[in-house]
Enzyme design. Sequence first.
Site, PDB file in Angstrom:
ATOM      1  N   GLY A  44      11.451 -33.366  11.818  1.00 12.85           N
ATOM      2  CA  GLY A  44      10.766 -34.527  11.513  1.00 12.85           C
ATOM      3  C   GLY A  44      11.809 -35.131  10.319  1.00 12.85           C
ATOM      4  N   CYS A  45      12.037 -34.555   9.272  1.00 14.72           N
ATOM      5  CA  CYS A  45      12.731 -34.729   8.105  1.00 14.72           C
ATOM      6  C   CYS A  45      14.153 -35.257   8.417  1.00 14.72           C
ATOM      7  CB  CYS A  45      12.833 -33.729   7.127  1.00 14.72           C
ATOM      8  SG  CYS A  45      11.076 -33.201   6.681  1.00 14.72           S
ATOM      9  N   THR A  46      14.885 -34.582   9.478  1.00 11.39           N
ATOM     10  CA  THR A  46      15.910 -34.953   9.908  1.00 11.39           C
ATOM     11  C   THR A  46      15.947 -36.405  10.476  1.00 11.39           C
ATOM     12  OG1 THR A  46      16.879 -32.786  10.032  1.00 11.39           O
ATOM     13  CG2 THR A  46      17.997 -34.488  11.274  1.00 11.39           C
ATOM     14  N   ASN A  49      15.542 -38.968   7.679  1.00 14.57           N
ATOM     15  CA  ASN A  49      16.592 -39.360   6.914  1.00 14.57           C
ATOM     16  C   ASN A  49      17.659 -40.179   7.739  1.00 14.57           C
ATOM     17  OD1 ASN A  49      17.114 -37.923   4.043  1.00 14.57           O
ATOM     18  ND2 ASN A  49      15.567 -36.677   5.188  1.00 14.57           N
TER      19      ASN A  49
END
Length: 154
Positions: A44-46, A49
Amino acid sequence: MSDTSLTAAPEFSLPSSSGETVSLSDLAGNPAVLFFYPRDNTPGCTTENLDFTALYGEFQSLNCAVFGVSKDSMASHEKFISKKALAVPLLSDEDGTLCEDFGVWVEKKMYGKTFMGIERATFLIDGDGQIVKAWRKVKVKDHAQEVLDAVRAL
């Protein structure tokens, strides 16, 4: 904090992947976006970003600074940026002070376990240092576009 109340953004000074130290006072006069995310190199963070990276030029054309913030180290951020070709600068809040100040260091539950972690949240700060919009418990899909639309509406 509600989505509509104006609240002064907490002052901060953190190392950035751009090689500089970034402070709230450095951003005065123009809008800024801080998006808090749990960890580098997680799915999710990838995605989040990469979505902000895809729109980074549009944020810049509006004179809006954008920073991703997590408790990961600068070394972790540098690997993440290199591995994923990220354009958005990342701030390292290793001691968690900024996460605490923005109220995103929260109790979380996963697989029946309770732990402390970063709530995925985004804050739009105007040129006067006021938080003009806050997104809490962010769902990644279409979020970066929603934030860009809010910057355009300023």
